[in-house]
Structure formats: structure tokens, C-alpha cells
Design a protein around this motif. Structure first.
Motif, PDB file in Angstrom:
ATOM      1  N   ILE A 177       0.869  -1.178   0.000  1.00 56.11           N
ATOM      2  CA  ILE A 177       0.000   0.000   0.000  1.00 56.11           C
ATOM      3  C   ILE A 177       0.903   1.225   0.000  1.00 56.11           C
ATOM      4  N   THR A 178       0.477   2.243  -0.746  1.00 58.88           N
ATOM      5  CA  THR A 178       1.281   3.456  -0.886  1.00 58.88           C
ATOM      6  C   THR A 178       0.397   4.673  -0.677  1.00 58.88           C
ATOM      7  N   ASN A 179       0.914   5.652   0.042  1.00 60.51           N
ATOM      8  CA  ASN A 179       0.252   6.939   0.196  1.00 60.51           C
ATOM      9  C   ASN A 179       0.826   7.854  -0.872  1.00 60.51           C
ATOM     10  N   PRO A 180       0.016   8.232  -1.884  1.00 59.16           N
ATOM     11  CA  PRO A 180       0.546   9.065  -2.959  1.00 59.16           C
ATOM     12  C   PRO A 180       0.903  10.480  -2.503  1.00 59.16           C
ATOM     13  N   VAL A 181       0.367  10.927  -1.382  1.00 56.71           N
ATOM     14  CA  VAL A 181       0.673  12.260  -0.867  1.00 56.71           C
ATOM     15  C   VAL A 181       2.083  12.306  -0.288  1.00 56.71           C
ATOM     16  N   THR A 182       2.450  11.306   0.506  1.00 58.10           N
ATOM     17  CA  THR A 182       3.751  11.296   1.173  1.00 58.10           C
ATOM     18  C   THR A 182       4.780  10.411   0.463  1.00 58.10           C
ATOM     19  N   GLY A 183       4.311   9.492  -0.377  1.00 60.39           N
ATOM     20  CA  GLY A 183       5.199   8.533  -1.017  1.00 60.39           C
ATOM     21  C   GLY A 183       5.574   7.366  -0.118  1.00 60.39           C
ATOM     22  N   LEU A 184       5.066   7.349   1.114  1.00 55.53           N
ATOM     23  CA  LEU A 184       5.367   6.244   2.015  1.00 55.53           C
ATOM     24  C   LEU A 184       4.659   4.978   1.564  1.00 55.53           C
ATOM     25  N   ARG A 185       5.384   3.858   1.645  1.00 57.87           N
ATOM     26  CA  ARG A 185       4.843   2.583   1.203  1.00 57.87           C
ATOM     27  C   ARG A 185       5.121   1.515   2.262  1.00 57.87           C
ATOM     28  N   VAL A 186       4.097   0.692   2.539  1.00 58.37           N
ATOM     29  CA  VAL A 186       4.275  -0.479   3.378  1.00 58.37           C
ATOM     30  C   VAL A 186       4.188  -1.691   2.470  1.00 58.37           C
ATOM     31  N   SER A 187       5.200  -2.553   2.565  1.00 61.11           N
ATOM     32  CA  SER A 187       5.233  -3.788   1.786  1.00 61.11           C
ATOM     33  C   SER A 187       5.155  -4.978   2.727  1.00 61.11           C
ATOM     34  N   VAL A 188       4.286  -5.917   2.384  1.00 67.57           N
ATOM     35  CA  VAL A 188       4.237  -7.204   3.067  1.00 67.57           C
ATOM     36  C   VAL A 188       4.683  -8.210   2.025  1.00 67.57           C
ATOM     37  N   SER A 189       5.678  -9.021   2.359  1.00 66.09           N
ATOM     38  CA  SER A 189       6.145 -10.005   1.389  1.00 66.09           C
ATOM     39  C   SER A 189       6.288 -11.363   2.050  1.00 66.09           C
ATOM     40  N   GLY A 190       6.185 -12.394   1.227  1.00 67.64           N
ATOM     41  CA  GLY A 190       6.327 -13.752   1.724  1.00 67.64           C
ATOM     42  C   GLY A 190       7.181 -14.577   0.793  1.00 67.64           C
ATOM     43  N   ASP A 191       7.744 -15.653   1.333  1.00 63.73           N
ATOM     44  CA  ASP A 191       8.569 -16.538   0.530  1.00 63.73           C
ATOM     45  C   ASP A 191       7.708 -17.469  -0.318  1.00 63.73           C
ATOM     46  N   LYS A 192       8.338 -18.454  -0.953  1.00 62.76           N
ATOM     47  CA  LYS A 192       7.631 -19.329  -1.897  1.00 62.76           C
ATOM     48  C   LYS A 192       6.531 -20.155  -1.247  1.00 62.76           C
ATOM     49  N   SER A 193       6.522 -20.279   0.088  1.00 62.37           N
ATOM     50  CA  SER A 193       5.457 -21.039   0.747  1.00 62.37           C
ATOM     51  C   SER A 193       4.123 -20.296   0.744  1.00 62.37           C
ATOM     52  N   ILE A 194       4.163 -18.994   0.517  1.00 63.41           N
ATOM     53  CA  ILE A 194       2.936 -18.190   0.497  1.00 63.41           C
ATOM     54  C   ILE A 194       2.297 -18.332  -0.879  1.00 63.41           C
ATOM     55  N   SER A 195       1.120 -18.959  -0.927  1.00 65.40           N
ATOM     56  CA  SER A 195       0.444 -19.203  -2.207  1.00 65.40           C
ATOM     57  C   SER A 195      -0.803 -18.357  -2.389  1.00 65.40           C
ATOM     58  N   THR A 196      -1.201 -17.647  -1.329  1.00 65.92           N
ATOM     59  CA  THR A 196      -2.487 -16.940  -1.347  1.00 65.92           C
ATOM     60  C   THR A 196      -2.357 -15.584  -0.654  1.00 65.92           C
ATOM     61  N   TRP A 197      -3.012 -14.595  -1.230  1.00 64.20           N
ATOM     62  CA  TRP A 197      -3.180 -13.294  -0.566  1.00 64.20           C
ATOM     63  C   TRP A 197      -4.654 -13.119  -0.245  1.00 64.20           C
TER      64      TRP A 197
END
Length: 186
Positions: A111-131
Motif C-alpha cells: 500500500i502506498t500513500n501518494p501524498v507522502t510517497g510512504l509505502r508499506v510492503s508485506v512479502s512472503g517466501d515461496k510457501s505463500i500461495s495466497t493473498w
């Protein structure tokens, strides 16, 4: 194990089957993130990007189970909302997506705030098959949920859907995964 650094943190989870038989396993996290990131601007301006290929039909998934036939055309479909840096305004999320991985075996939701440019990233390895992407209507938050499986995975296997992500961990075996949550200037 949790590891904290200047940009975020990594959660390393490990499960060992100490039993005598195969153990069904599903793993998922439910991080709720306040929007807009950094507090400036409007929540609906927040953009969402998720590495996906297809969308699971949540209604069909939740109805599946023993004695209930599987859908003839399957449970996967083309996404109804493609999360490719689009604003989240007006979208009620309770979506389940098949994850797509990059060349290093990771999948991302951001998710990114276009006003501030701040972004939070959630990432997972190959075991993650679903969001699973969810936002309650009564709060300015969104949940970017990395899962190893679909909702109701154990019942999907009962009706013959074998790509639900359910892990069958053999006796004495160990499974592990890592998920990272990070903040940066996108």
C-alpha cells in the motif's frame, strides 16, 4: 523468530510435526495496516498493488465440503479487481488471490500513500500461495494477509481441489516460512 531492522521486520515461523502421522497445516498472518500510511491525505487515496495471477471464488470456497460437489468450472477465475497500484476508494475488500512470485521466489502486497510517497510492503517466501485482502467498513485500515492456503482448504481437498495450498506435513518433518513487513519511500 522476529528480526527487527531499520526498515521493518521479518517473521520466521517454523512448525515441526512431532506426531506419528501426517499433519494438515495452514499458515497465515493478518496484519492490519492503518491508511493512509503516515497519516497525511485521505484513506481512499491509498493505492494497492498485489502480485497475483488469479482470484479464488470466495463464495464457492466457503460452501465446499464433504458431500458438496465441486464446481464444474473450478474455484479460480479472472480477478474482479486487479490490485495494480489502484486507489482503494469505494472498494470493499474481502478478496482471495492466488499469489504470483518474482524471480527470487517472493510475493508482495503493497500500500502506498501518494501524498507522502510512504509505502508499506508485506512479502512472503515461496510457501505463500495466497493473498487475502480485507478492509473492514468501520475503520481506516486494510489487511494484507499472506497465507499458505485458501480459506477452507481442508474441505477443498475433501472435494478434490488439490491446489488449495494445504500442507501435509509428514511425521518428523519441519516446515518454515518467512514474511517481511517493511516501510520505505516508494
Amino acid at each position: 523468530t522476529w528480526t527487527l531492522d531499520a526498515a521493518g521486520f521479518t517473521i520466521r515461523s517454523t512448525v515441526k510435526n512431532t506426531g506419528k502421522g501426517t499433519m494438515p497445516l495452514g499458515f497465515g498472518l493478518h496484519p492490519y495496516l492503518k491508511v493512509p500510511v503516515g497519516g497525511q491525505g485521505e484513506a481512499g487515496q491509498t493505492t494497492l498493488a498485489v502480485d497475483i495471477s488469479r482470484q479464488w471464488d470466495l463464495g464457492a470456497i466457503l460452501k465446499a465440503g464433504p458431500g458438496k460437489p465441486a464446481l464444474a468450472d473450478g474455484f479460480l477465475k479472472e480477478p474482479t479487481f486487479v490490485p495494480d497500484n489502484r486507489p482503494i476508494a469505494g472498494v470493499a475488500f474481502n478478496h482471495v488471490f492466488e499469489a504470483k512470485h518474482d524471480g527470487e521466489g517472493r510475493t508482495y502486497a503493497r500500500i502506498t500513500n501518494p501524498v507522502t510517497g510512504l509505502r508499506v510492503s508485506v512479502s512472503g517466501d515461496k510457501s505463500i500461495s495466497t493473498w487475502v485482502i480485507f478492509n473492514p467498513s468501520d475503520r481506516a485500515v486494510i489487511s494484507l494477509e499472506p497465507w499458505t492456503h485458501t480459506p477452507n482448504a481442508i474441505n477443498l481437498e475433501e472435494v478434490g481441489v488439490m491446489d488449495s495450498g494445504l500442507i501435509n506435513l509428514e511425521a518428523g518433518s519441519t516446515w518454515s516460512s518467512d514474511v517481511r513487513i517493511a516501510l520505505d519511500k516508494g
